[in-house]
Scaffold this active site. Structure first.
Site, PDB file in Angstrom:
ATOM      1  N   LYS A 180       0.857  -1.172   0.000  1.00 20.28           N
ATOM      2  CA  LYS A 180       0.000   0.000   0.000  1.00 20.28           C
ATOM      3  C   LYS A 180       0.899   1.229   0.000  1.00 20.28           C
ATOM      4  O   LYS A 180       1.520   1.556   1.000  1.00 20.28           O
ATOM      5  CB  LYS A 180      -0.922  -0.020   1.218  1.00 20.28           C
ATOM      6  CG  LYS A 180      -2.053   1.013   1.175  1.00 20.28           C
ATOM      7  CD  LYS A 180      -1.609   2.315   1.771  1.00 20.28           C
ATOM      8  CE  LYS A 180      -2.728   3.340   1.747  1.00 20.28           C
ATOM      9  NZ  LYS A 180      -2.240   4.699   2.037  1.00 20.28           N
ATOM     10  N   GLU A 253       9.722   0.990  10.982  1.00 20.41           N
ATOM     11  CA  GLU A 253      10.784   2.005  10.916  1.00 20.41           C
ATOM     12  C   GLU A 253      10.087   3.350  10.987  1.00 20.41           C
ATOM     13  O   GLU A 253       9.492   3.816  10.026  1.00 20.41           O
ATOM     14  CB  GLU A 253      11.585   1.844   9.621  1.00 20.41           C
ATOM     15  CG  GLU A 253      12.896   2.632   9.634  1.00 20.41           C
ATOM     16  CD  GLU A 253      12.832   3.875   8.777  1.00 20.41           C
ATOM     17  OE1 GLU A 253      12.445   4.938   9.330  1.00 20.41           O
ATOM     18  OE2 GLU A 253      13.162   3.795   7.591  1.00 20.41           O
ATOM     19  N   CYS A 287      14.025   9.875   6.725  1.00 25.99           N
ATOM     20  CA  CYS A 287      13.849   9.520   8.141  1.00 25.99           C
ATOM     21  C   CYS A 287      15.161   9.583   8.903  1.00 25.99           C
ATOM     22  O   CYS A 287      15.218  10.092  10.023  1.00 25.99           O
ATOM     23  CB  CYS A 287      13.252   8.119   8.248  1.00 25.99           C
ATOM     24  SG  CYS A 287      11.567   7.996   7.622  1.00 25.99           S
ATOM     25  N   GLU A 385      10.671  16.816  14.753  1.00 24.76           N
ATOM     26  CA  GLU A 385      11.257  16.432  13.472  1.00 24.76           C
ATOM     27  C   GLU A 385      10.721  17.341  12.370  1.00 24.76           C
ATOM     28  O   GLU A 385       9.525  17.355  12.084  1.00 24.76           O
ATOM     29  CB  GLU A 385      10.919  14.975  13.156  1.00 24.76           C
ATOM     30  CG  GLU A 385      11.566  14.487  11.864  1.00 24.76           C
ATOM     31  CD  GLU A 385      11.185  13.049  11.536  1.00 24.76           C
ATOM     32  OE1 GLU A 385      11.961  12.391  10.824  1.00 24.76           O
ATOM     33  OE2 GLU A 385      10.117  12.595  11.977  1.00 24.76           O
TER      34      GLU A 385
END
Length: 479
Positions: A180, A253, A287, A385
């Site tokens: 997906k 993750e 990331c 972040e």
């Protein structure tokens, strides 16, 4: 599916060829180029019913695929890599148009090349039974058996490469895969799968291009045996909850806010380029990018000066322009996050060394490369972040202070230490709470080296033999 099926790959020479191969036949929605606002193409809008059909087909194909064994499955992965290489330029152009990243630099062509390289690396790893006891009286060994159907949910920042990170070990271990993609970048993943599926037997790899409800259905689907997810910590927590009733295996993750520590013996000029790309690869949308930089007071001004010089010489613009190496933010939501955090840094008294003021009225979600100095460690630009082209640079006076600040958040995906003394760098690295700590580099993932997060940056390992094992069920045979 026949185990003897052999397919012939036909290169897609242009991105129009790719679009024709993935053109929706039912409901669709437009996908726009984040650099220009122009419509790239229509993406299919799949439903939970489409997911069910994909899972049924994948489940039916899995036993025969598993029966082929590692050697034959690895041959197919190498054929898939060949197919990607044959269509590499078309894939890169589509990726650039949809995601926004430039063709050149560590961007679209780099990502497509990494897809092929990762498939080949994953095909090459040896995975033999592990003898754990053999003392003359007892004997026990550990085998890893396929799980079944793996559900993979991917992000929009590296849509092709992270898809391969998920599908390559899954297929190598004898599983089938239902993916997906992000709603922002479905075309890239659909096109990648169309290319790969030229080289694979039927029904091993499916892509369901839907919204949040499809992702939720995938995470809770009773016939999916494992979920792999790359994305935010908040979504990862939702997947954990959704997977609970079926006790699915998970590899997550999740978000990071990676710290880098520059020790006082580092050479600012020598490390400036690597610092820059550690932070600004993919325009900061990574990331495991460097997102907060801690610099010893004795080097602080020089590091700032060197980074400004590098930043001001890195062209940003439309990805199809061969001169550019930085692109736009992929979507308006992320643009707004970056703009808000930089504004909060300014309001907190921080100094913007370069960037910080996007040009009004320009098309696309371009935020200028931004370096922010003299900022407090608790400022939102440091503590949250940013996932974009804005790097806060924080001054410190002692290594203990730097380590404490680096470890002060509830995430720990990656980190880095920069020093001319490798032994000192390793000592500091051992004190940092992160899944990976690089020395004199940042974000340098390697298909041979296990990768995973600490704290709320997720759990489970990817890459290498450890990543293969994570896509199998351990079975002990003891006598």
């Amino acid at each position: 599916m026949s185990a003897q099926t052999e397919t012939q790959s036909t290169a897609f020479q242009t991105y129009q060829d790719l679009l024709a191969a993935i053109a929706p036949t039912g409901e669709s929605r437009p996908i726009k180029d984040p650099a220009t606002g122009e419509v790239v193409a229509e993406a299919p809008v799949h439903t939970a019913a489409d997911l069910d059909a994909a899972v049924v087909a994948a489940k039916a194909a899995q036993p025969e695929w598993a029966a082929l064994g590692h050697e034959k499955r690895s041959e197919y992965l190498n054929k898939a890599a060949d197919a990607i290489e044959a269509s590499a330029e078309a894939l890169a152009e589509l990726l650039s148009r949809e995601q926004g990243k430039p063709l050149n630099g560590p961007n679209a062509r780099f990502e497509v090349g990494a897809c092929a390289a990762w498939l080949r690396a994953t095909a090459s790893f040896a995975l033999e039974p592990e003898v754990v006891v053999d003392d003359g009286e007892s004997y026990a060994e550990v085998h890893y058996r396929p799980l079944g159907v793996v559900g993979a949910i991917g992000p929009w920042n590296w849509p092709m490469m992270i898809s391969v990170w998920q599908l390559a070990p899954s297929l190598r271990m004898g599983n089938t895969v239902v993916m997906k993609p992000s709603e922002y970048t479905p075309l890239s993943v659909l096109a990648l799968a169309a290319v790969i599926n030229q080289a694979l037997p039927a029904d091993l790899l499916h892509v369901v291009s839907g919204g949040r409800e499809v992702g939720e259905a995938l995470a809770s689907h009773p016939e999916i045996d494992k979920v792999m997810f790359t994305g935010s910590t908040a979504t990862g927590k939702a997947i954990i909850r959704s997977s609970a009733d079926t006790v699915k295996r998970l590899t997550l993750e999740l978000g990071g806010n990676d710290a880098g520590i520059v020790l006082e013996d580092a050479d600012p000029k020598a490390i400036a380029q690597d610092l820059f790309w550690g932070a600004f690869i993919n325009t900061g949308q990574t990331c495991a990018a460097l997102k907060r930089l801690y610099v010893h007071d004795s080097l602080y001004d020089q590091i700032c000066e060197e980074l400004v010089e590098v930043a001001q010489n890195m062209p940003m613009g439309v990805g199809l322009d061969e001169n550019n190496v930085l692109g736009p933010l992929q979507n308006k939501a992320q643009f707004d996050i970056v703009a808000d955090l930089v504004q909060k840094a300014k309001a907190g008294g921080a100094k913007v060394l370069t960037g910080g003021n996007p040009e009004p009225g320009q098309p696309g979600y371009f935020y200028p490369t931004t370096l922010v100095a003299d900022i407090d460690n608790d400022n939102p630009l440091v503590a949250q972040e940013q996932f974009g082209p804005a790097l806060p640079i924080i001054r410190y006076n002692s290594v203990d202070e730097a380590v404490e600040m680096a470890n002060g958040l509830d995430v720990g995906l990656g980190a880095s230490v920069w020093s001319s003394d490798p032994a000192k760098a390793r000592e500091v690295a051992g004190r940092i709470e992160a899944g990976t700590v690089w020395i004199n580099k940042h974000g340098a993932v390697d298909p041979r080296v296990p990768f995973g997060g600490a704290k709320q940056s997720g759990y489970g390992l990817e890459f290498g033999v450890a990543g293969l094992k994570a896509l199998g069920t351990p079975q002990v045979i003891s006598q």
